[in-house]
Write a protein that holds these residues in place. Sequence first.
Motif, PDB file in Angstrom:
ATOM      1  N   GLY A  15       0.785  -1.225   0.000  1.00 57.06           N
ATOM      2  CA  GLY A  15       0.000   0.000   0.000  1.00 57.06           C
ATOM      3  C   GLY A  15       0.814   1.271   0.000  1.00 57.06           C
ATOM      4  N   VAL A  16       1.949   1.270   0.725  1.00 59.76           N
ATOM      5  CA  VAL A  16       2.778   2.473   0.805  1.00 59.76           C
ATOM      6  C   VAL A  16       3.529   2.714  -0.516  1.00 59.76           C
ATOM      7  CG1 VAL A  16       4.551   3.669   2.188  1.00 59.76           C
ATOM      8  CG2 VAL A  16       2.966   2.114   3.292  1.00 59.76           C
ATOM      9  N   ALA A  17       3.509   1.732  -1.412  1.00 61.56           N
ATOM     10  CA  ALA A  17       4.136   1.920  -2.724  1.00 61.56           C
ATOM     11  C   ALA A  17       3.444   3.005  -3.537  1.00 61.56           C
ATOM     12  CB  ALA A  17       4.134   0.604  -3.506  1.00 61.56           C
ATOM     13  N   SER A  18       2.235   3.384  -3.130  1.00 59.21           N
ATOM     14  CA  SER A  18       1.536   4.463  -3.834  1.00 59.21           C
ATOM     15  C   SER A  18       1.906   5.839  -3.287  1.00 59.21           C
ATOM     16  CB  SER A  18       0.020   4.262  -3.726  1.00 59.21           C
ATOM     17  OG  SER A  18      -0.390   4.277  -2.367  1.00 59.21           O
ATOM     18  N   ASN A  19       2.739   5.881  -2.245  1.00 58.57           N
ATOM     19  CA  ASN A  19       3.140   7.151  -1.645  1.00 58.57           C
ATOM     20  C   ASN A  19       3.988   7.955  -2.629  1.00 58.57           C
ATOM     21  OD1 ASN A  19       5.414   8.692  -0.030  1.00 58.57           O
ATOM     22  ND2 ASN A  19       3.675   8.550   1.352  1.00 58.57           N
ATOM     23  N   SER A  20       3.608   9.202  -2.886  1.00 62.66           N
ATOM     24  CA  SER A  20       4.273  10.009  -3.917  1.00 62.66           C
ATOM     25  C   SER A  20       5.711  10.350  -3.538  1.00 62.66           C
ATOM     26  CB  SER A  20       3.481  11.289  -4.177  1.00 62.66           C
ATOM     27  OG  SER A  20       3.450  12.118  -3.028  1.00 62.66           O
ATOM     28  N   CYS A  21       5.955  10.600  -2.250  1.00 60.30           N
ATOM     29  CA  CYS A  21       7.314  10.933  -1.813  1.00 60.30           C
ATOM     30  C   CYS A  21       8.241   9.734  -1.978  1.00 60.30           C
ATOM     31  CB  CYS A  21       7.289  11.402  -0.358  1.00 60.30           C
ATOM     32  SG  CYS A  21       8.912  11.851   0.304  1.00 60.30           S
ATOM     33  N   LEU A  22       7.768   8.542  -1.615  1.00 60.36           N
ATOM     34  CA  LEU A  22       8.574   7.334  -1.762  1.00 60.36           C
ATOM     35  C   LEU A  22       8.882   7.070  -3.232  1.00 60.36           C
ATOM     36  CD1 LEU A  22       9.902   4.804  -0.577  1.00 60.36           C
ATOM     37  CD2 LEU A  22       7.672   3.655  -0.729  1.00 60.36           C
ATOM     38  N   ARG A  23       7.896   7.224  -4.075  1.00 60.76           N
ATOM     39  CA  ARG A  23       8.100   6.992  -5.508  1.00 60.76           C
ATOM     40  C   ARG A  23       9.147   7.961  -6.079  1.00 60.76           C
ATOM     41  NH1 ARG A  23       3.570   4.579  -9.022  1.00 60.76           N
ATOM     42  NH2 ARG A  23       2.585   3.116  -7.596  1.00 60.76           N
ATOM     43  N   GLU A  24       8.976   9.227  -5.771  1.00 59.01           N
ATOM     44  CA  GLU A  24       9.898  10.234  -6.300  1.00 59.01           C
ATOM     45  C   GLU A  24      11.320  10.013  -5.786  1.00 59.01           C
ATOM     46  OE1 GLU A  24      10.507  15.110  -6.193  1.00 59.01           O
ATOM     47  OE2 GLU A  24       8.603  14.235  -5.554  1.00 59.01           O
ATOM     48  N   SER A  25      11.447   9.716  -4.508  1.00 55.63           N
ATOM     49  CA  SER A  25      12.776   9.532  -3.907  1.00 55.63           C
ATOM     50  C   SER A  25      13.476   8.301  -4.464  1.00 55.63           C
ATOM     51  CB  SER A  25      12.648   9.423  -2.382  1.00 55.63           C
ATOM     52  OG  SER A  25      12.098  10.595  -1.827  1.00 55.63           O
ATOM     53  N   LEU A  26      12.744   7.206  -4.621  1.00 55.61           N
ATOM     54  CA  LEU A  26      13.346   5.987  -5.166  1.00 55.61           C
ATOM     55  C   LEU A  26      13.778   6.191  -6.616  1.00 55.61           C
ATOM     56  CD1 LEU A  26      11.113   3.126  -3.713  1.00 55.61           C
ATOM     57  CD2 LEU A  26      13.591   3.313  -3.478  1.00 55.61           C
ATOM     58  N   ILE A  27      12.932   6.817  -7.393  1.00 57.91           N
ATOM     59  CA  ILE A  27      13.274   7.058  -8.802  1.00 57.91           C
ATOM     60  C   ILE A  27      14.508   7.944  -8.914  1.00 57.91           C
ATOM     61  CG2 ILE A  27      12.497   8.205 -10.918  1.00 57.91           C
ATOM     62  CD1 ILE A  27       9.644   7.207 -10.211  1.00 57.91           C
ATOM     63  N   ASN A  28      14.565   8.996  -8.113  1.00 56.37           N
ATOM     64  CA  ASN A  28      15.718   9.902  -8.152  1.00 56.37           C
ATOM     65  C   ASN A  28      17.004   9.192  -7.759  1.00 56.37           C
ATOM     66  OD1 ASN A  28      14.118  12.044  -8.938  1.00 56.37           O
ATOM     67  ND2 ASN A  28      13.886  12.886  -6.883  1.00 56.37           N
ATOM     68  N   GLU A  29      16.961   8.412  -6.683  1.00 60.54           N
ATOM     69  CA  GLU A  29      18.153   7.686  -6.250  1.00 60.54           C
ATOM     70  C   GLU A  29      18.519   6.584  -7.245  1.00 60.54           C
ATOM     71  OE1 GLU A  29      20.281   8.366  -3.731  1.00 60.54           O
ATOM     72  OE2 GLU A  29      19.064  10.184  -3.587  1.00 60.54           O
ATOM     73  N   GLY A  30      17.508   5.966  -7.832  1.00 58.91           N
ATOM     74  CA  GLY A  30      17.762   4.933  -8.833  1.00 58.91           C
ATOM     75  C   GLY A  30      18.459   5.479 -10.058  1.00 58.91           C
ATOM     76  N   GLU A  31      18.056   6.664 -10.481  1.00 62.62           N
ATOM     77  CA  GLU A  31      18.697   7.291 -11.642  1.00 62.62           C
ATOM     78  C   GLU A  31      20.166   7.595 -11.377  1.00 62.62           C
ATOM     79  OE1 GLU A  31      16.246  10.653 -12.443  1.00 62.62           O
ATOM     80  OE2 GLU A  31      14.756   9.499 -13.596  1.00 62.62           O
ATOM     81  N   LYS A  32      20.484   7.989 -10.163  1.00 62.12           N
ATOM     82  CA  LYS A  32      21.885   8.274  -9.811  1.00 62.12           C
ATOM     83  C   LYS A  32      22.750   7.019  -9.872  1.00 62.12           C
ATOM     84  CE  LYS A  32      20.618  11.956  -6.534  1.00 62.12           C
ATOM     85  NZ  LYS A  32      20.610  12.329  -5.097  1.00 62.12           N
TER      86      LYS A  32
END
Length: 341
Positions: A275-292
């Motif tokens: 359920g927390v996978a829909s959290n916008s902050c978690l999504r944005e933070s993971l994507i940003n760190e993943g890109e790095k």
Amino acid sequence: MDKDIKILALESSCDETSAAVVVNGREVLSNIISSQIDIHTKFGGVVPEVASRKHVEVVSVVVQEALDKAGVTLEEIDAIGVTYGPGLVGALLVGVQYAKGLAYATGKPLIGVNHIEGHICANFIQHKDLEPPFVCLVVSGGHTFIVYMKDYGEFEILGQTRDDAAGEAYDKVARAIGLGYPGGPKIDKISKEGNPDAIKFPRANFHDDSSLDFSFSGVKSAVLNYLNQMEMKGEEINRADVAASFQKAVVSFLVDNAMKACKLRGVSKIAVAGGVASNSCLRESLINEGEKRDINVLFPEFILCTDNAAMIGSAAYFEYTKGRTAELTLNAIPNLKLGER
């Protein structure tokens, strides 16, 4: 397998009654969800006895609607999958007993599915070409895990919470600052109006750099202490700042450990579930760190982040292909561990 395998799946581990028809673990013909959120909101959380009674009331209707929407009959179903744990024991029993009745009446194989495994498999529905191995971050109201999926149905737990699950901490903090239930979406929403650096809430320190475990009871207690101190001083509490600062502490912990897990296992894919996978902050933070780090971060669509039967049907298919079926003695196991059978 040469022929398409159709799974009728049931999910009733908490407060959603769901049935779905899934083909070959990835194609969803129907995914019907009857939510009880409005009922439990007035209680400030899920009441197990109320949830169980509501499951009994609607399960037959939900199953029939899933079959009708999929355009299939029970005779065309190849197997019946059902969540048998973890979850609320009374709620689980409704789904398990109904699925057992269907399996007995139709002579179809019965497949017991771990609810957490179902959340992970939601990514196979969303991402048709996703294959193991990969790291999965499972974050929900009752569970927080980092899992290495070695193969279909084969898991290695790399880290887990030692106390509160992340979603549980969200609910408790939301209640404390007067947002009510469900806490996760409400904190995510109000955090957009706050300053995440306004208050420095602590993260757990296990004094072990190699640990991928989590602890969220400390940050929850820190928020409660802050609120008490502000109240004692008679100072105004900025709820948006509290929510944003709390969320930053939780999300940074989740993201850091997920990235460590990828490095540990040498993989470049993270699938997020729960359920927390829909959290916008978690999504944005993971994507940003993943890109790095050149790591591909995958999420299911929002409806597949919630408790739903489509994810159970996906997991059931991969159990079926490995010949893992259950006897009609299958029982609900409320504290079922991932990987146990």
